[in-house]
Design an enzyme around this catalytic site. Structure first.
Site, PDB file in Angstrom:
ATOM      1  N   ASP A  84      -6.409  -9.860  11.054  1.00 29.45           N
ATOM      2  CA  ASP A  84      -6.887 -11.246  11.088  1.00 29.45           C
ATOM      3  C   ASP A  84      -7.377 -11.760   9.733  1.00 29.45           C
ATOM      4  OD1 ASP A  84      -9.079  -9.583  10.934  1.00 29.45           O
ATOM      5  OD2 ASP A  84     -10.135 -10.393  12.655  1.00 29.45           O
ATOM      6  N   HIS A  85      -7.700 -10.851   8.819  1.00 29.45           N
ATOM      7  CA  HIS A  85      -8.264 -11.287   7.536  1.00 29.45           C
ATOM      8  C   HIS A  85      -7.179 -11.620   6.507  1.00 29.45           C
ATOM      9  CE1 HIS A  85     -12.019  -9.856   9.169  1.00 29.45           C
ATOM     10  NE2 HIS A  85     -12.674 -10.181   8.064  1.00 29.45           N
ATOM     11  N   ASP A 139     -16.780  -4.419  10.892  1.00 34.07           N
ATOM     12  CA  ASP A 139     -16.977  -5.800  10.474  1.00 34.07           C
ATOM     13  C   ASP A 139     -18.384  -6.189  10.887  1.00 34.07           C
ATOM     14  OD1 ASP A 139     -15.115  -8.398   9.689  1.00 34.07           O
ATOM     15  OD2 ASP A 139     -16.918  -8.865  10.844  1.00 34.07           O
ATOM     16  N   ARG A 400     -21.277 -17.843   6.812  1.00 32.39           N
ATOM     17  CA  ARG A 400     -21.718 -17.459   5.456  1.00 32.39           C
ATOM     18  C   ARG A 400     -21.334 -18.544   4.459  1.00 32.39           C
ATOM     19  NH1 ARG A 400     -20.183 -11.189   6.307  1.00 32.39           N
ATOM     20  NH2 ARG A 400     -22.175 -10.736   7.315  1.00 32.39           N
ATOM     21  N   SER A 554     -21.576  -8.551   4.406  1.00 32.81           N
ATOM     22  CA  SER A 554     -20.454  -7.896   5.071  1.00 32.81           C
ATOM     23  C   SER A 554     -20.626  -6.377   5.205  1.00 32.81           C
ATOM     24  CB  SER A 554     -19.197  -8.227   4.273  1.00 32.81           C
ATOM     25  OG  SER A 554     -18.458  -7.096   3.960  1.00 32.81           O
ATOM     26  N   ARG A 556     -18.152  -4.429   4.352  1.00 30.75           N
ATOM     27  CA  ARG A 556     -17.070  -3.857   3.534  1.00 30.75           C
ATOM     28  C   ARG A 556     -17.542  -2.645   2.735  1.00 30.75           C
ATOM     29  NH1 ARG A 556     -16.768  -9.452   0.149  1.00 30.75           N
ATOM     30  NH2 ARG A 556     -16.680 -10.103   2.305  1.00 30.75           N
TER      31      ARG A 556
HETATM   32  C1  MIC Z   1     -16.949 -11.116   6.112  1.00 27.59           C
HETATM   33  O1  MIC Z   1     -17.138 -12.017   6.921  1.00 27.59           O
HETATM   34  O2  MIC Z   1     -17.593 -11.007   5.059  1.00 27.59           O
HETATM   35  C2  MIC Z   1     -15.899 -10.077   6.424  1.00 27.59           C
HETATM   36  C3  MIC Z   1     -14.786 -10.287   5.508  1.00 27.59           C
HETATM   37  O3  MIC Z   1     -15.440 -10.248   7.740  1.00 27.59           O
HETATM   38  C4  MIC Z   1     -16.544  -8.690   6.283  1.00 27.59           C
HETATM   39  C5  MIC Z   1     -15.600  -7.579   6.383  1.00 27.59           C
HETATM   40  C6  MIC Z   1     -14.787  -7.377   5.152  1.00 27.59           C
HETATM   41  O4  MIC Z   1     -15.282  -7.552   4.039  1.00 27.59           O
HETATM   42  O5  MIC Z   1     -13.628  -7.009   5.306  1.00 27.59           O
HETATM   43  C7  MIC Z   1     -17.682  -8.422   7.254  1.00 27.59           C
HETATM   44  O6  MIC Z   1     -18.303  -9.332   7.746  1.00 27.59           O
HETATM   45  O7  MIC Z   1     -18.028  -7.260   7.484  1.00 27.59           O
HETATM   46 FE1  SF4 Z   2     -13.407 -13.307   9.622  1.00 27.80          FE
HETATM   47 FE2  SF4 Z   2     -15.709 -12.389   8.640  1.00 27.80          FE
HETATM   48 FE3  SF4 Z   2     -15.141 -14.991   8.608  1.00 27.80          FE
HETATM   49 FE4  SF4 Z   2     -15.644 -13.817  10.884  1.00 27.80          FE
HETATM   50  S1  SF4 Z   2     -17.069 -14.070   9.189  1.00 27.80           S
HETATM   51  S2  SF4 Z   2     -14.004 -15.258  10.479  1.00 27.80           S
HETATM   52  S3  SF4 Z   2     -14.746 -11.809  10.594  1.00 27.80           S
HETATM   53  S4  SF4 Z   2     -14.089 -13.385   7.499  1.00 27.80           S
END
Ligand code: MIC
Ligand code: SF4
Length: 660
Positions: A84-85, A139, A400, A554, A556
């Site tokens: 999905d990313h 995630d 975010r 995140s 990550r």
């Molecule tokens: C995000 O919203 O920051 C992400 C991208 O979903 C991350 C995961 C990632 O960095 O792949 C998260 O929330 O953990």
């Molecule tokens: Fe995707 Fe993270 Fe954004 Fe949710 S917050 S939509 S999991 S990138």
């Protein structure tokens, strides 16, 4: 403060007899999944994990790590691998990752959700979440499933790989904070405003070490998508997770999804005590709110932003992309046109949502109003397209708004509800959405259409499966065990609330490198300090110094793994965000905590630091001595590790530890 149960004894039997009448929802699920240790806030806890979730941006590493453990199949009740990313395929990299993940899922018995099926959290809520069960996801917004009464926790990929291998999940036992809801939301005020109010009160670090458990008469007034918006964005408080009880509203949602059998009633006992205290929130008194740039807790009433002119409005992300969200935006926009100076982007959360939108007129209404409709994916939320213009204001229904995350460093991102977003798209300026009186109502289906064309279920036969490993899939780096002593330079000194987006930026250019650590390591801190990777390499690595809540945001693990690859051996900070601290430990980076604020002031960037007797101090649970070789000053720092984490650190990281 209301002190809850200090101890639920080591033996589960004892727990059940003694405390069964006085448990919170979270405690009930925890108690049912305890492997060892008691429920003592602040102490280590090991939990049995029923389900796991991975997504592509963290999943390629997680699946490589799972593969390295050498098991024939996942050992959970259910594991889902989502894409999905990284769905913007501007080069071969993302497509390589997708093919790799699909072959891994087939080989190891996971369900595979193909690109286009939707955002992991929205799809998991619709198709797999289960009240009373545990879910571990790579995630940070995994707590979305808490809207269904599931104990859903975000973690680094390595922790999720371990859970897929049947290992328990280890964490520090959180306190439970009760959020008591009364009243009912008024027209134009939404679940997004509830969680923004929680963030205003708790800030981005107020939830650290806590589970936010919702209770009170206001709960039954909220639908599951509304609850999921709240538990999703609870992640921004730093909380371990957020959770709602499972009640008749939950049952109705599961029946609507064709999964009524998954329902199980789950509520807190009347006399349950909450170890983390209580917050009261009267829904009737809430007003539309917004988080200003560049932090989700910079919350103000929308009325105070009146007149701000957005160049872009985006409705979507795992926080607000349900059918109800789309319907409320369409309700405002139907029969009207967006303002000519606004670009309106809509990202439905799943193919189920998109398909329903095509049936009941929502999609047509949005298109006719001037919306650009994207495929169901994370998209703009992670900087995969739709970066705003230079210096523009963008109103987004996301969770975010860290500086630069949108892909435009000087854009100002405001986090708002779908109602506030739609009203601004219409007017070309921020207005209180309650001022829009005329709205169209769209009928919602009585039953969800559940197409599984984009879901690949595991095969029962054990036919040989070849893993598809394109050139973007690079082997896992290997790391050495911890040294006895260490010496190096401070590579960078930072302030409070450094995010993982600061440490390891995402976006369309960098995200496709998530499966290639040497390549992605070049971008560590690249948004703030473009020369960081050069500096780190020229000094053979060294140390990072941070303030409070280092590593918020995140899950990550690249924010630990890539600095580790550049030779970072310790992070010295005033405090750490939960998931990032665990990731540092998992990759053998020492997370050292300043005992007093003035010690932070004793270090400057570029100075030389010496850490003697590291192993000895860790093994005996003592503070570590830190010597600033450049100034001659010495002080002690804490490295709070559980006995298991100490072994992980000594082994040079979790993978070494698990393999041993
Ligand atoms: C995000 O919203 O920051 C992400 C991208 O979903 C991350 C995961 C990632 O960095 O792949 C998260 O929330 O953990
Ligand atoms: Fe995707 Fe993270 Fe954004 Fe949710 S917050 S939509 S999991 S990138």
């Amino acid at each position: 403060m209301n002190k809850g149960p200090r101890l639920i004894g080591k033996k589960l039997e004892g727990v059940r007899k003694e405390r069964v009448k006085h448990l919170t929802v979270a405690e009930k699920i925890l108690a049912n999944h305890l492997i060892e240790d008691g429920l003592i806030p602040g102490k280590p806890l090991a939990l049995r994990i029923d389900q796991t979730l991975t997504q592509d941006a963290t999943g390629t590493m997680a699946w490589l790590q799972f593969e390295a453990l050498g098991l024939p199949r996942v050992r959970t009740k259910l594991s889902v691998s989502y894409v999905d990313h990284n769905t913007l395929q501007s080069g071969f990299e993302n497509a390589d990752d997708h093919a790799f993940l699909q072959s891994m899922a087939v080989k190891y018995g996971a369900i595979f959700s193909r690109p286009g099926n939707g955002i992991c959290h929205q799809v998991h809520l619709e198709s797999f979440g289960q009240p009373g069960a545990t879910l571990l996801g790579s995630d940070s917004h995994t707590p979305t499933a808490g809207g269904l009464g599931m104990l859903a926790i975000g973690a680094g990929g390595l922790d999720v790989a371990a859970a897929m291998a049947g290992e328990p999940f280890h964490l520090t036992c959180p306190e439970i904070l009760r959020i008591h809801l009364t009243g009912r939301l008024r027209r134009g005020v939404t679940a997004k405003d509830i969680i923004l109010e929680v963030l205003r009160r708790l800030t981005v670090k107020g939830g650290v070490g806590k589970i936010l458990e919702y209770a009170g008469p206001g709960v039954s007034t909220l639908s599951i998508p509304e609850r999921a918006t709240i538990t999703n964005m609870g992640a921004e408080t730093g909380a371990t997770t957020s959770l709602f009880p499972a009640d008749e509203v939950t049952r109705t949602f599961l029946v609507y999804q064709g999964r009524g059998k998954s329902f199980r009633l789950l509520k807190a006992d009347t006399k349950a005590a909450y170890s983390g205290g209580e917050i009261s929130l009267n829904l009737s008194q809430l007003v539309p709110l917004a988080a200003k740039p560049h932090s989700p807790d910079a919350v103000v009433p929308v009325s105070r932003l009146r007149g701000i002119k957005p160049g872009q409005v985006v409705i979507g992300s795992c926080t607000n992309s349900s059918l109800a969200d789309m319907a409320s935006a369409a309700g405002i926009l139907a029969g009207r046109s967006i303002h000519p100076s606004v670009s309106l982007v809509i990202t439905p959360g799943s193919s189920q949502v998109l398909e329903a939108m095509t049936r009941n007129g929502i999609l047509a209404a949005l298109l006719r109003a001037g919306a650009r409709v994207m495929e169901p994916a994370c998209g703009a939320c992670i900087g995969m397209g739709q970066a705003p213009a230079s210096g523009a204001v963008s109103l987004r229904t996301f969770n975010r708004n860290f500086k630069g995350r949108s892909g435009t460093p000087d854009a100002g991102i405001y986090l708002v509800s779908p109602e506030t977003a739609a009203a601004a798209a219409l007017q070309g300026k921020v207005i209180d959405p309650r001022r829009i009186k005329q709205r169209r109502k769209f009928p919602l289906p009585r039953k969800a259409e559940r197409s599984s064309s984009l879901v690949v279920f595991p095969r029962s036969s054990r036919k040989k499966v070849d893993i598809i490993r394109g050139p973007n899939i690079r082997p896992l780096p290997e790391f050495k065990p911890l040294p006895e002593e260490d010496r190096g330079r401070v590579l960078i000194k930072l302030g409070d609330n450094v995010t993982t987006d600061d440490i390891m930026p995402a976006g369309a250019k960098i995200l496709p490198l998530r499966s290639n650590i040497p390549a992605i390591a070049e971008f560590v801190f690249s948004g703030l300090y473009p020369d960081f990777s050069c500096r780190a390499r020229s000094r053979q690595g060294g140390y990072i110094v941070g303030g409070e809540n280092y590593g918020q945001g995140s899950s990550r693990e690249h924010a630990a793994l890539a600095p580790k690859y550049l030779g970072v051996r310790a992070v010295l900070a005033k405090s750490f965000a939960r998931i990032h601290q665990a990731n540092l430990i998992n990759f053998g980076i020492l997370p050292l905590v300043f005992r007093q604020a003035q010690d932070y002031d004793r270090i400057k960037s570029g100075q030389e630091i010496f850490l003697p007797k590291i192993k000895q101090c860790l093994s005996s649970g003592k503070n570590l001595l830190v010597r600033n070789v450049s100034t001659g000053e010495e002080w002690e720092m804490q490295c709070v590790l559980s006995p298991r984490q100490t072994e992980i650190m000594l082994a040079g990281g979790m993978l070494n530890y698990l393999k041993n």
